[in-house]
Write an enzyme that holds these catalytic residues in place. Sequence first.
Site, PDB file in Angstrom:
ATOM      1  N   SER A  83      52.940  -7.538  79.891  1.00 46.82           N
ATOM      2  CA  SER A  83      51.937  -6.474  80.027  1.00 46.82           C
ATOM      3  C   SER A  83      51.008  -6.649  81.231  1.00 46.82           C
ATOM      4  CB  SER A  83      51.159  -6.359  78.728  1.00 46.82           C
ATOM      5  OG  SER A  83      52.088  -6.084  77.707  1.00 46.82           O
ATOM      6  N   ASP A 142      53.414  -3.166  77.450  1.00 43.99           N
ATOM      7  CA  ASP A 142      53.016  -2.910  76.055  1.00 43.99           C
ATOM      8  C   ASP A 142      52.740  -1.426  75.783  1.00 43.99           C
ATOM      9  OD1 ASP A 142      50.710  -2.984  77.617  1.00 43.99           O
ATOM     10  OD2 ASP A 142      49.620  -4.415  76.362  1.00 43.99           O
ATOM     11  N   ARG A 162      50.384  -7.457  90.690  1.00 41.27           N
ATOM     12  CA  ARG A 162      49.193  -8.324  90.683  1.00 41.27           C
ATOM     13  C   ARG A 162      48.910  -8.710  89.239  1.00 41.27           C
ATOM     14  NH1 ARG A 162      47.225  -3.178  92.307  1.00 41.27           N
ATOM     15  NH2 ARG A 162      46.895  -1.955  90.427  1.00 41.27           N
TER      16      ARG A 162
END
Length: 526
Positions: free
Chosen positions: A206, A259, A221
């Site tokens: 996630s 997620d 990132r």
Amino acid sequence: MTTIDGSGPGSGVSTPPFLSSISRRTSISLSLPASRRGSGTVPTMTGKDLPFHHRTHEDEELPHATKKTMADHLRKYESLFTLTPQRMRMIVDAFEETLDKGLQKEGEVVPMIPTFVFGWPRGSETGSYLALDLGGTNLRVCLVTLAGGGKFEITQTKYRLSEEQKQEEGELLFDFCAKCLKTFVDSYLADFDLQGAAIPLGFTFSYPCEQERIDHGRLIRWTKGFGNPNVEGYDVAAMFRASLAKHNVPVELVSLINDTTGTLIASQYVNPRTRIGVIFGTGCNAAYMERIGNIPKIKHLGLPDDGEMAINCEWGAFDSFTHEHLPRTKYDIDIDQTSNKPDEQAFEKLISGRYLGEIFRLVICEMIDDGSIFLGQNTYKIEKPYVLETAFLSLMEADPTEELLTVVGIFTHFYGLETTLAERQFFRALAKLIGTRAARLSACGIAAIVSKMGYLEQGCDVAADGSLYSKYPGFPDRVHQGLFDIFGPKGNNIRTVHAEDGSGVGSAIIAAMTNERRAAGLFPHC
Ligand code: GLC
């Protein structure tokens, strides 16, 4: 959001020896009426009891803020943290524009990531799948058995990630995931005769990953405070496969998902009104289903325009770097600038469970510095960054007692601080302001997708998960109120619904969908 553990720092019932001024005042308070002091426990949301030792002392000699000064303070913070409907509508407009931009070309601030999850599940997907969910706070390993007809069973274990693990070398983090998975396989699947076959695995990772296909994802990132070196810019699916091979784990990574995508798909599996999946947890983000023809940046793949693909918005990045649209206070700016990713995840830093407690703590520290509260008390414990968890805000808001004994317990036992009733009422009101702002900003994000996709008239369900959504008192109602304030009565057509276990079950469903496409010769691109 993390849970409160009675064994946490400063949780002993007796007064710690270093708080000599407090010990002294204990004897003063003994002269107060019996009804105004005492010891005991109050139940917390986690089912554990939080001990309190209560000494009310409105009129004792050490300086405390009065009711009047606390009311003045509250007015100031009200004006800082309150979002008017008009301001919300301006945010929604800017948000919608940003979402559109992200679909046009690569490299936009809100990356609107094509997930290679093609359309909705049929509900008839079946089979047993492993799911590994690397979230912001925990690592979960699940065995999900899809029974078809929207039914499933799930067995899972959960590991809490330490702050060190979030910063160590990337390879070590994936090795840890592989080892946890191996332990799970050894304990739950030892009796299965796999006949040499690898168990299919859905990996819920996630963080923002650019995908070329569903079993691949280059980390753009880190977010949520993670900073493991040598992962940004790399394919995390390949890194995890290497760890699985190193530790001889008999699984095959079939799909890599976010997620929010998992929540969207898992919720649709049981509720066809679902159109959007949102996570309000350590981080905050949303996914929805887009018409492929409306994603210009993947035109070169030659996919059918009228097909559908889930988009992982990564909306936590809204307003990053430029900070043009969101009402940031100086506490938000402080959190941002002292974070490991200054200027990034601007929207998320105002909303998610990782930051709300810290916003509250920074306000408290400012009031300590200007001498408004806790004068003469030793405040070093509460002055440490991130010691005040968002779970404490939930507990303060949910305090059922007239004297706010939960608030007493939190301040006494975790920070060694005494409070007056006026102060406690202020703290609770401040928690409410911060929690409400988070919910109303969340409503702006949802409204932007609703408005962009034209879901308002017909209405839709928004599958929501995460500790902020499921545990923070009143959070869903505040989101709904926010939608009403943005859209008027039609806002009631948009309903958030708690979708539990989306990141585990959704991962399994998507792995099943992927295997079906493979069997039909449609992998990797359609
Ligand atoms: C952060 C991550 C995002 C995730 C969200 C909720 O925003 O970047 O990928 O969906 O947290 O966990």
